[in-house]
Design an enzyme around this catalytic site. Structure first.
Site, PDB file in Angstrom:
ATOM      1  N   LYS A 120       0.774  -0.759  -0.033  1.00 61.11           N
ATOM      2  CA  LYS A 120      -0.081  -0.448  -0.228  1.00 61.11           C
ATOM      3  C   LYS A 120       0.693   1.575  -0.299  1.00 61.11           C
ATOM      4  O   LYS A 120       1.818   1.840   0.993  1.00 61.11           O
ATOM      5  CB  LYS A 120      -0.847  -0.351   1.444  1.00 61.11           C
ATOM      6  CG  LYS A 120      -1.852   0.917   1.184  1.00 61.11           C
ATOM      7  CD  LYS A 120      -2.996   1.769   3.073  1.00 61.11           C
ATOM      8  CE  LYS A 120      -3.847   2.785   2.914  1.00 61.11           C
ATOM      9  NZ  LYS A 120      -4.047   2.335   3.944  1.00 61.11           N
ATOM     10  N   ASP A 175      -3.198  10.194   4.121  1.00 64.46           N
ATOM     11  CA  ASP A 175      -3.906   9.636   4.195  1.00 64.46           C
ATOM     12  C   ASP A 175      -4.853  10.929   4.910  1.00 64.46           C
ATOM     13  O   ASP A 175      -4.283  10.595   6.201  1.00 64.46           O
ATOM     14  CB  ASP A 175      -4.321   8.326   4.635  1.00 64.46           C
ATOM     15  CG  ASP A 175      -5.775   7.665   4.892  1.00 64.46           C
ATOM     16  OD1 ASP A 175      -5.468   8.464   3.950  1.00 64.46           O
ATOM     17  OD2 ASP A 175      -5.602   6.739   5.402  1.00 64.46           O
ATOM     18  N   LYS A 213      -9.972  12.314   8.059  1.00 66.40           N
ATOM     19  CA  LYS A 213     -10.499  12.035  10.105  1.00 66.40           C
ATOM     20  C   LYS A 213      -9.834  13.458  10.858  1.00 66.40           C
ATOM     21  O   LYS A 213      -9.395  14.237  10.344  1.00 66.40           O
ATOM     22  CB  LYS A 213      -8.128  11.403   9.630  1.00 66.40           C
ATOM     23  CG  LYS A 213      -8.394  10.133   8.905  1.00 66.40           C
ATOM     24  CD  LYS A 213      -6.949   9.877   9.008  1.00 66.40           C
ATOM     25  CE  LYS A 213      -6.565   8.577   7.906  1.00 66.40           C
ATOM     26  NZ  LYS A 213      -7.011   7.304   8.979  1.00 66.40           N
ATOM     27  N   ASP A 272       1.509   6.051   5.930  1.00 70.73           N
ATOM     28  CA  ASP A 272       0.187   5.151   4.958  1.00 70.73           C
ATOM     29  C   ASP A 272       1.162   4.588   3.656  1.00 70.73           C
ATOM     30  O   ASP A 272       0.509   3.738   3.270  1.00 70.73           O
ATOM     31  CB  ASP A 272      -0.706   5.739   5.338  1.00 70.73           C
ATOM     32  CG  ASP A 272      -1.935   4.837   4.569  1.00 70.73           C
ATOM     33  OD1 ASP A 272      -1.709   3.894   5.676  1.00 70.73           O
ATOM     34  OD2 ASP A 272      -2.677   6.052   5.092  1.00 70.73           O
ATOM     35  N   ASP A 328     -12.546   6.782   3.468  1.00 75.51           N
ATOM     36  CA  ASP A 328     -10.950   7.077   4.612  1.00 75.51           C
ATOM     37  C   ASP A 328     -11.091   5.050   4.026  1.00 75.51           C
ATOM     38  O   ASP A 328      -9.984   5.142   4.830  1.00 75.51           O
ATOM     39  CB  ASP A 328     -11.394   6.933   5.535  1.00 75.51           C
ATOM     40  CG  ASP A 328     -10.368   7.526   6.907  1.00 75.51           C
ATOM     41  OD1 ASP A 328      -9.050   7.109   5.827  1.00 75.51           O
ATOM     42  OD2 ASP A 328     -10.049   7.443   7.819  1.00 75.51           O
ATOM     43  N   GLU A 375      -9.705   4.008   1.692  1.00 74.05           N
ATOM     44  CA  GLU A 375      -8.742   4.057   0.148  1.00 74.05           C
ATOM     45  C   GLU A 375      -7.503   2.644   0.270  1.00 74.05           C
ATOM     46  O   GLU A 375      -7.679   2.947  -0.955  1.00 74.05           O
ATOM     47  CB  GLU A 375      -8.300   5.280  -0.132  1.00 74.05           C
ATOM     48  CG  GLU A 375      -7.142   5.220   0.690  1.00 74.05           C
ATOM     49  CD  GLU A 375      -7.363   5.204   2.875  1.00 74.05           C
ATOM     50  OE1 GLU A 375      -7.374   5.217   2.826  1.00 74.05           O
ATOM     51  OE2 GLU A 375      -5.393   4.698   3.062  1.00 74.05           O
ATOM     52  N   ARG A 412      -7.755  -0.482   1.184  1.00 72.14           N
ATOM     53  CA  ARG A 412      -8.275  -1.578  -0.085  1.00 72.14           C
ATOM     54  C   ARG A 412      -8.538  -1.130  -2.028  1.00 72.14           C
ATOM     55  O   ARG A 412      -8.421  -2.207  -2.509  1.00 72.14           O
ATOM     56  CB  ARG A 412      -9.379  -2.050   1.013  1.00 72.14           C
ATOM     57  CG  ARG A 412     -10.579  -1.551   0.862  1.00 72.14           C
ATOM     58  CD  ARG A 412     -11.323  -2.152   2.031  1.00 72.14           C
ATOM     59  NE  ARG A 412     -11.235  -1.012   3.183  1.00 72.14           N
ATOM     60  CZ  ARG A 412     -11.881  -1.641   4.046  1.00 72.14           C
ATOM     61  NH1 ARG A 412     -12.212  -2.153   4.526  1.00 72.14           N
ATOM     62  NH2 ARG A 412     -11.330  -0.791   6.149  1.00 72.14           N
TER      63      ARG A 412
HETATM   64  N1  BES Z   1      -4.055   4.651   6.884  1.00 71.82           N
HETATM   65  C1  BES Z   1      -5.834   3.815   7.757  1.00 71.82           C
HETATM   66  C2  BES Z   1      -4.876   2.978   8.789  1.00 71.82           C
HETATM   67  C3  BES Z   1      -3.735   3.484   9.742  1.00 71.82           C
HETATM   68  C4  BES Z   1      -4.566   3.542  10.869  1.00 71.82           C
HETATM   69  C5  BES Z   1      -2.746   2.720   9.913  1.00 71.82           C
HETATM   70  C6  BES Z   1      -4.034   4.297  11.756  1.00 71.82           C
HETATM   71  C7  BES Z   1      -2.354   3.156  10.612  1.00 71.82           C
HETATM   72  C8  BES Z   1      -2.308   4.049  11.696  1.00 71.82           C
HETATM   73  C9  BES Z   1      -6.629   3.515   6.248  1.00 71.82           C
HETATM   74  O1  BES Z   1      -6.783   4.233   4.936  1.00 71.82           O
HETATM   75  C10 BES Z   1      -7.812   3.945   7.575  1.00 71.82           C
HETATM   76  O2  BES Z   1      -8.136   4.658   7.376  1.00 71.82           O
HETATM   77  N2  BES Z   1      -8.648   2.865   7.568  1.00 71.82           N
HETATM   78  C11 BES Z   1      -9.788   3.470   8.114  1.00 71.82           C
HETATM   79  C12 BES Z   1     -10.727   2.078   7.637  1.00 71.82           C
HETATM   80  C13 BES Z   1     -11.946   2.350   7.654  1.00 71.82           C
HETATM   81  C14 BES Z   1     -12.837   3.216   7.732  1.00 71.82           C
HETATM   82  C15 BES Z   1     -13.200   0.761   7.607  1.00 71.82           C
HETATM   83  C16 BES Z   1      -9.928   2.851   9.738  1.00 71.82           C
HETATM   84  O3  BES Z   1      -8.938   1.488   9.903  1.00 71.82           O
HETATM   85  O4  BES Z   1     -10.327   3.559  10.729  1.00 71.82           O
HETATM   86 ZN    ZN Z   2      -4.762   4.668   4.453  1.00 76.62          ZN
HETATM   87 MN    MN Z   3      -7.227   5.744   5.300  1.00 71.64          MN
END
Ligand code: BES
Ligand code: ZN
Ligand code: MN
Length: 486
Positions: free
Chosen positions: A252, A257, A264, A275, A334, A336, A338
């Site tokens: 990834k 992000d 966020k 990220d 968010d 994104e 996947r």
């Molecule tokens: N990049 C984030 C995940 C992340 C969170 C990485 C904290 C490192 C530390 C990812 O893109 C994300 O925002 N995931 C969301 C998914 C949700 C929206 C289904 C999450 O984990 O809240």
């Molecule tokens: Zn992310």
């Molecule tokens: Mn995200």
């Protein structure tokens, strides 16, 4: 960069490092017999010092003892715990910190100890890592470490593997620590191009927005659409003539992000320059495979995009057509990671058709909720492959824990308007994300591993060979795994 040299006898005795072992909790710490034993009076002094200084021999303990006018002028008693590779790695890192103001030290190693050397060298190099010298305290003075072993030639290859592993881990840390004002997708591609230049068997292809559109990479384009810095897909291919196995590694690569339109909150966004740690890790592992000339074909795919908020950003409710034709409904911009990974996995399965497919991604905050700060969450439908990779990760001093591809949640991926829903609000976050990715692996369904590495990609504190900030997680485990495939 710290230079490590193998020597068959001490050549300069300014600071001598002697390992101290911990036999068990109720037996006293003791000096480890080394290939080149110290002079009798030095050994006697060191032996007396262990109880006097209340040394435990625990890995990472380092005690300096001054011997004014003596040879050596300084002794460092270095705890190496049980003496296994990981304990030596912690010891190497502790030594890099304890001796940061010296310029040269000599370390006595046990006889015939490739694991000790591997751990010591990686610990020294990783523990003295600094991000482009901007960290407080500046660069350590320690420039040279002589390691005294019985047969330097026999261990040259081990040292070489340790150096490459540490250098590539350092590269991944550098890429991940770099601020997002610098590392947009084009910058990342340029870094890979520079690192790959000159290798005859390394092939690089970088796709920009036009090529991505022409070939149907809808996930990468949607996520990258809100940024002034367009997305890229970096495909790096180590293709040695003698390869019998082909592995594709996907990482990834979100260079920042924000969460997109589903933005966020402040605390969740502050570290989102990390990220792209998955893209950094797989790319560095491929460069490492090339540097070590491993006889396995390794193709890495880094889908790179910046997830921004703007008039051209994708929206909740949009339907995305991924590479290969599957569509997904998104209700949270968010989620994104996947979306870009889905394109890359589908491309790998349909066009590259490797033997094995692995992806690494800072995919969900749920990784840390489930497993804490240091374990990646590993998913696979293939028990043998999962065990092999977990073994390599563990052996290299990283950590991961197997998680279930729980069929119970597959139904949550259903959508009324597309083939799949990418961000269902039910089911465990990291598991559902893995199940979504699984749908894009095609023929590679049972030869695929996904690791959610959000948690271990970053370290809040100095811990053994980890420095504060990006850890380069994944490079060591992947390289070790690739070494077993040959
Ligand atoms: N990049 C984030 C995940 C992340 C969170 C990485 C904290 C490192 C530390 C990812 O893109 C994300 O925002 N995931 C969301 C998914 C949700 C929206 C289904 C999450 O984990 O809240
Ligand atoms: Zn992310
Ligand atoms: Mn995200």
């Amino acid at each position: 960069m710290l230079a490590i040299r193998l020597v068959s006898g001490p050549e300069r005795l300014d600071t001598l490092v002697l390992p101290v072992r911990r036999e068990g909790s109720d037996t006293p710490a003791m000096l480890v017999p080394t290939a080149s034993p110290p002079a009798d009076e030095v050994r006697a002094e060191a032996t007396a010092l262990i109880p006097a200084a209340r040394l435990t021999g625990e890995a990472g303990e380092a005690r300096e003892h001054l011997r004014p006018g003596g040879t050596p002028a300084r002794l460092v008693l270095l705890g190496v715990g049980t003496g296994d590779e990981q304990d030596w790695r912690a010891a190497g890192a502790a030594l890099a910190r304890a001796a940061r103001d010296e310029t040269h030290v000599t370390v006595a190693l046990p006889v015939d100890a490739p694991a000790a050397l591997r751990g010591l060298a990686e610990g020294l190099l990783l523990g003295s890592y600094r991000f482009r010298l901007t960290e407080a305290g500046g660069a350590p003075a320690l420039a040279e470490v002589d390691v005294v072993v019985a047969d330097p030639d026999a261990l040259a290859h081990t040292l070489d593997a340790a150096r490459t592993t540490a250098a590539m881990t350092g590269l991944a840390r550098d890429l991940t620590n770099t601020p997002s004002s610098v590392k947009n997708p084009a910058w990342f591609a340029a870094q890979v191009e520079a690192a790959a230049a000159g290798h005859p068997d390394l092939h690089l292809r970088v796709r920009g927005p036009e090529e991505l559109a022409a070939e149907g990479f809808g996930g990468i384009l949607a996520v990258g659409g809100g940024s002034a810095s367009g997305p890229r897909l970096v495909e790096l291919d180590w293709r040695p003539a003698d390869a019998r196995t082909h592995v594709v590694l996907v990482g990834k690569g979100i260079t920042f992000d924000t969460g997109g339109i589903s933005i966020k909150p402040v605390p969740a966004m502050k570290l989102m320059r990390k990220d792209m740690a998955g893209a950094a890790a797989v790319t560095a592992a491929c460069l490492g495979a090339a540097a070590l000339r491993l006889p396995v074909r390794v193709t890495t795919l880094a889908p790179l995009a910046e997830n921004m908020v703007s008039g051209s950003a994708f929206r909740p409710g949009d339907i995305i057509r991924h590479y290969g034709g599957l569509t997904s409904e998104t209700t949270n911009s968010d989620a994104e990671g996947r979306l870009v990974l889905a394109d890359a996995l589908a491309y790998a399965a349909r066009e590259l058709k490797p033997d094995l497919l692995v992806d690494l991604a800072t995919l969900t905050g749920a990784n840390a909720v489930a497993l804490g700060k240091r374990h990646g969450a590993l998913y696979s439908a293939n028990d043998q492959l999962a065990a092999d990779l977990l073994g390599a990760i563990e052996g290299a001093g990283e950590r991961a824990w197997r998680m279930p591809l729980a069929a119970d949640y597959v139904e949550y991926l259903g959508s009324d308007i597309a083939d799949l829903h990418s961000s269902p609000d039910r089911g465990a976050g990291s598991v559902v994300a893995a199940l979504f990715l699984h749908e894009f692996t095609g023929e590679l369904r049972d030869r695929w591993v996904h690791v959610d590495m959000s948690a271990p990609s970053w370290s809040e504190d100095v811990h053994a060979e980890l420095t504060k900030g990006a850890t380069g997680w994944g490079v060591r485990g992947l390289l070790r795994w690739l070494t077993t495939l040959g």
